[in-house]
Design a protein around this motif. Structure first.
Motif, mmCIF file in Angstrom:
data_model
loop_
_atom_site.group_PDB
_atom_site.id
_atom_site.type_symbol
_atom_site.label_atom_id
_atom_site.label_comp_id
_atom_site.label_asym_id
_atom_site.label_seq_id
_atom_site.Cartn_x
_atom_site.Cartn_y
_atom_site.Cartn_z
ATOM 1 N N UNK A 105 0.822 -1.209 0.000
ATOM 2 C CA UNK A 105 0.000 0.000 0.000
ATOM 3 C C UNK A 105 0.855 1.257 0.000
ATOM 4 N N UNK A 106 1.983 1.226 0.707
ATOM 5 C CA UNK A 106 2.851 2.400 0.760
ATOM 6 C C UNK A 106 3.459 2.691 -0.606
ATOM 7 N N UNK A 107 3.925 1.634 -1.288
ATOM 8 C CA UNK A 107 4.495 1.819 -2.626
ATOM 9 C C UNK A 107 3.432 2.280 -3.606
ATOM 10 N N UNK A 108 2.235 1.727 -3.482
ATOM 11 C CA UNK A 108 1.149 2.127 -4.371
ATOM 12 C C UNK A 108 0.802 3.596 -4.161
ATOM 13 N N UNK A 109 0.764 4.027 -2.898
ATOM 14 C CA UNK A 109 0.465 5.429 -2.599
ATOM 15 C C UNK A 109 1.544 6.343 -3.163
ATOM 16 N N UNK A 110 2.812 5.892 -3.083
ATOM 17 C CA UNK A 110 3.915 6.691 -3.616
ATOM 18 C C UNK A 110 3.822 6.812 -5.131
ATOM 19 N N UNK A 111 3.449 5.705 -5.798
ATOM 20 C CA UNK A 111 3.311 5.727 -7.250
ATOM 21 C C UNK A 111 2.190 6.676 -7.665
ATOM 22 N N UNK A 112 1.080 6.636 -6.934
ATOM 23 C CA UNK A 112 -0.039 7.548 -7.224
ATOM 24 C C UNK A 112 0.391 8.989 -7.031
ATOM 25 N N UNK A 113 1.158 9.244 -5.964
ATOM 26 C CA UNK A 113 1.624 10.596 -5.674
ATOM 27 C C UNK A 113 2.542 11.112 -6.788
ATOM 28 N N UNK A 114 3.433 10.233 -7.279
ATOM 29 C CA UNK A 114 4.329 10.633 -8.369
ATOM 30 C C UNK A 114 3.537 10.979 -9.622
ATOM 31 N N UNK A 115 2.516 10.161 -9.912
ATOM 32 C CA UNK A 115 1.708 10.400 -11.101
ATOM 33 C C UNK A 115 0.921 11.698 -10.969
#
Length: 245
Positions: A105-115
């Motif tokens: 979930x943390x990596x997914x949230x980071x990927x969303x934030x980058x996008x």
């Protein structure tokens, strides 16, 4: 002090202008965008050019996407494990029911934030224009090449690349279902580039002409050996995505 050979650029449609001399070359794919890509397009949800420009970036990033990696292993009692892993890119297309999502979930949230940050950097006409300028000028100074090669006759070798690209492009136009197989198992740079749906006019070769380096102190054979060694080293330094695996 002898001046180093100049690097000359040729787009794929014009490689017939390359010298008929020994040398090294590297293929790049240029980023192409114009006012029609970054200009404001007002719609129901605001500036629709933002999403369109993001899709343009996704397409360009896809040219550099590495192939999936096949993994295998052995377990106890003769059990065999085999599978495939692929790059989970934040620039990939939006998730669909058939697309696996990031488990962490943390990596997914980071990927969303980058996008989201990237989307924010494209939210006005001028910001999209600046992004286009940066990516256009970044080739080849900030980029790794698609392919690195060495040739005794640069013109003949580059024309051969163009010929194989054209044949593969024409074949895949009639057999689109074979694109993944050619992308993975294509025997030449031209085939693999065509399978990634790169437009011919977006491909350009940067050439180091070594013709002037041949003299009484360095034979043609020695020059070839040196160029091949340089090619080997450059492959390991830059790992061109469409090079020989």
């Amino acid at each position: 002090m002898t001046e180093p050979p100049a690097i000359v650029r040729y787009s794929m449609p014009h490689v017939d202008q390359a010298p008929e001399t020994p040398g090294l070359y590297a293929w790049y794919v240029s980023f192409r965008a114009g006012p029609h890509d970054w200009k404001l397009r007002a719609g129901k949800n605001g500036d629709e050019a933002t999403e369109g420009f993001l899709n343009l970036l996704r397409k360009y990033a896809g040219y550099y996407e590495p192939l999936p990696i096949n993994l295998s292993g052995k377990g106890s009692y003769g059990a065999k494990w085999q599978g495939e892993i692929a790059l989970d890119s934040p620039l990939g297309p939006p998730d669909t029911p058939d697309t696996p999502t990031t488990v962490d979930e943390e990596e997914e949230a980071e990927a969303v934030q980058r996008l989201e940050k990237l989307m924010g950097s494209l939210d006005t006409e001028n910001r999209r224009r600046v992004m286009s300028t940066i990516l256009t000028q970044a080739i080849p100074v900030f980029s790794s090449p698609l392919y690195i090669g060495v040739a005794e006759n640069l013109r003949q070798r580059l024309l051969r690349h163009r010929q194989k690209f054209t044949r593969a492009h024409d074949y895949l136009r009639d057999h689109p279902q074979d694109a993944d197989a050619v992308r993975t198992h294509g025997k030449s740079f031209g085939e693999r580039a065509a399978a990634r749906n790169i437009a011919m006019e977006h491909l350009e070769a940067h050439v180091i002409d070594l013709g002037s380096e041949q003299n009484d102190e360095i034979t043609k054979k020695q020059l070839r050996n040196t160029a091949e060694s340089a090619e080997w080293l450059l492959h390991r330094l830059y790992s061109p995505i469409l090079g020989r695996q």
